[in-house]
Design an enzyme around this catalytic site. Structure first.
Site, PDB file in Angstrom:
ATOM      1  N   HIS A   1       0.837  -1.215   0.000  1.00 47.17           N
ATOM      2  CA  HIS A   1       0.000   0.000   0.000  1.00 47.17           C
ATOM      3  C   HIS A   1       0.871   1.264   0.000  1.00 47.17           C
ATOM      4  O   HIS A   1       2.050   1.202  -0.296  1.00 47.17           O
ATOM      5  CB  HIS A   1      -1.002  -0.041   1.149  1.00 47.17           C
ATOM      6  CG  HIS A   1      -1.713  -1.366   1.231  1.00 47.17           C
ATOM      7  ND1 HIS A   1      -2.766  -1.686   0.406  1.00 47.17           N
ATOM      8  CD2 HIS A   1      -1.470  -2.471   1.993  1.00 47.17           C
ATOM      9  CE1 HIS A   1      -3.152  -2.944   0.677  1.00 47.17           C
ATOM     10  NE2 HIS A   1      -2.383  -3.434   1.627  1.00 47.17           N
TER      11      HIS A   1
ATOM     12  N   GLU B   1      -2.299   0.678   7.732  1.00 46.43           N
ATOM     13  CA  GLU B   1      -1.430  -0.427   7.326  1.00 46.43           C
ATOM     14  C   GLU B   1      -0.210   0.062   6.545  1.00 46.43           C
ATOM     15  O   GLU B   1       0.900  -0.423   6.755  1.00 46.43           O
ATOM     16  CB  GLU B   1      -2.225  -1.446   6.486  1.00 46.43           C
ATOM     17  CG  GLU B   1      -1.423  -2.699   6.224  1.00 46.43           C
ATOM     18  CD  GLU B   1      -1.979  -3.568   5.110  1.00 46.43           C
ATOM     19  OE1 GLU B   1      -3.145  -3.384   4.727  1.00 46.43           O
ATOM     20  OE2 GLU B   1      -1.229  -4.419   4.626  1.00 46.43           O
TER      21      GLU B   1
ATOM     22  N   HIS C   1       3.041  -6.894   4.694  1.00 44.11           N
ATOM     23  CA  HIS C   1       1.671  -6.412   4.939  1.00 44.11           C
ATOM     24  C   HIS C   1       1.274  -6.623   6.387  1.00 44.11           C
ATOM     25  O   HIS C   1       1.943  -7.330   7.138  1.00 44.11           O
ATOM     26  CB  HIS C   1       0.671  -7.143   4.032  1.00 44.11           C
ATOM     27  CG  HIS C   1       0.718  -6.685   2.613  1.00 44.11           C
ATOM     28  ND1 HIS C   1      -0.253  -5.898   2.042  1.00 44.11           N
ATOM     29  CD2 HIS C   1       1.657  -6.889   1.653  1.00 44.11           C
ATOM     30  CE1 HIS C   1       0.073  -5.631   0.784  1.00 44.11           C
ATOM     31  NE2 HIS C   1       1.227  -6.226   0.519  1.00 44.11           N
TER      32      HIS C   1
ATOM     33  N   GLU D   1       1.981 -11.511   6.276  1.00 47.19           N
ATOM     34  CA  GLU D   1       0.914 -10.782   6.978  1.00 47.19           C
ATOM     35  C   GLU D   1       1.282 -10.745   8.457  1.00 47.19           C
ATOM     36  O   GLU D   1       1.182 -11.755   9.157  1.00 47.19           O
ATOM     37  CB  GLU D   1      -0.438 -11.479   6.768  1.00 47.19           C
ATOM     38  CG  GLU D   1      -0.977 -11.387   5.341  1.00 47.19           C
ATOM     39  CD  GLU D   1      -1.629 -10.035   5.012  1.00 47.19           C
ATOM     40  OE1 GLU D   1      -1.547  -9.090   5.823  1.00 47.19           O
ATOM     41  OE2 GLU D   1      -2.236  -9.943   3.918  1.00 47.19           O
TER      42      GLU D   1
HETATM   43 ZN   LIG Z   1      -2.160  -5.254   2.807  1.00 46.72          ZN
END
Ligand SMILES: [Zn+2]
Length: 242
Positions: free
Chosen positions: A10, A24, A77, A142
Site C-alpha cells: 500500500h 497499514e 503487509h 501478513e
Molecule cells: Zn495489505
C-alpha cells in the site's frame, strides 16, 4: 551478490487496512525499512519498491523486481478482518523452490511470533498479483492484525518491530543462503603531510646552531621563533664586521 526486493504494501492514497488509529501503509513501511537495515549485515543488494508514502500499483511493484532481475520478492503487509497472529503467502501455483524458501523464512519468523505469544496461522497460498506476476520466488508476509487490540499493542512497540525485523532478515538470510558481510579492514590513516614541508636535507635547528657556533647569535633559538628587527640587525652587523 543476490538481490532482494522488499515491498512495503500500500502507500499514498491507498492506506491498506486501518484500525485502532493505525494505517497499514505506515506499519508496512516502518517494518520494511527496519528489515532493510537488518539486512545490511549480509552480502545482499536490497531494493525497496517504495521509499516514501506514495501510491504504487501492484504491477509496478512486480516490474521493479523483474527489471532488477531480483532473486527474491518479499511483500510486507499487516492483516485485518478479525483474527490474530502471523501468516505467509506464496502463489497458488508456486513450485517447490518457492515453497522451500518460504518454509525456511516462515518458520524463522513464526518462532519469534510464538515467543511473543502469537499464533502461527500457517503457510498459505493465494492468487495475489505480486506473487503471480513476479518472475522470481515471492512471498507475502501478513504481520499481525491491525483491527485486533492485542496485535496493535505490539505493532506500536518499536522494540517489538525491531526484533521482528531482525527475525524476518534472519529468515531471509537463512532461506536465501546469504553470507555475512565481512567488513574489510580499514586502511590506517596516512600521516598528514605538513603544510610547510622542510626541504630534504635541510635542518633549521642545525642552521641556528651553526650561527651560534660562529658567534653570529648569542642565545638559543627555536626554528619556529619569530625574528625581531633588533636581533636581525645585530646579526647583519656582526656579519659586516667579520
Ligand atoms: Zn495489505
Amino acid at each position: 551478490m543476490k538481490k532482494i526486493v522488499i515491498d512495503p504494501g500500500h502507500g499514498g492514497e491507498d492506506p491498506g487496512a486501518t484500525g485502532n488509529g493505525l494505517k497499514e501503509k505506515d506499519l508496512n513501511f516502518e517494518l520494511s525499512k527496519m528489515v532493510a537495515v537488518k539486512l545490511a549485515v549480509y552480502e545482499v543488494n536490497v531494493i525497496m519498491t517504495r521509499t516514501a508514502d506514495v501510491e504504487l500499483g501492484l504491477y509496478e511493484r512486480c516490474e521493479i523486481a523483474n527489471d532488477a532481475s531480483a532473486d527474491y520478492f518479499c511483500s510486507i503487509h499487516t492483516n485485518a478482518g478479525g483474527g490474530t497472529g502471523f501468516e505467509s503467502f506464496v502463489y497458488t501455483g508456486a513450485g517447490e523452490h518457492t515453497e522451500n524458501i518460504r518454509g525456511i523464512l516462515h518458520d524463522k519468523v513464526a518462532v519469534y511470533y510464538k515467543r511473543a505469544g502469537f499464533v502461527d496461522r500457517g503457510k498459505k497460498q493465494a492468487n495475489y498479483v505480486v506473487l503471480r506476476e513476479t518472475d522470481m520466488p515471492a512471498v507475502l508476509l501478513e504481520n499481525l492484525f491491525i483491527d485486533n487490540q492485542k496485535d496493535t499493542t505490539k505493532l506500536r512497540d518499536v522494540s517489538f518491530l525491531d526484533e521482528l525485523a531482525g527475525a524476518i532478515a534472519g529468515g531471509l538470510a537463512a532461506a536465501l543462503d546469504l553470507p555475512a558481510r565481512i567488513d574489510k579492514p580499514v586502511p590506517p590513516t596516512p600521516a598528514p603531510i605538513p603544510t610547510s614541508a622542510p626541504t630534504p636535507g635541510w635542518d633549521p635547528a642545525t642552521e641556528i646552531a651553526r650561527l651560534k657556533a660562529d658567534g653570529l647569535i648569542k642565545s638559543d633559538h627555536q626554528p619556529g621563533d619569530p625574528v625581531v628587527w633588533g636581533e636581525l640587525a645585530t646579526v647583519i652587523n656582526r656579519l659586516r664586521s667579520k
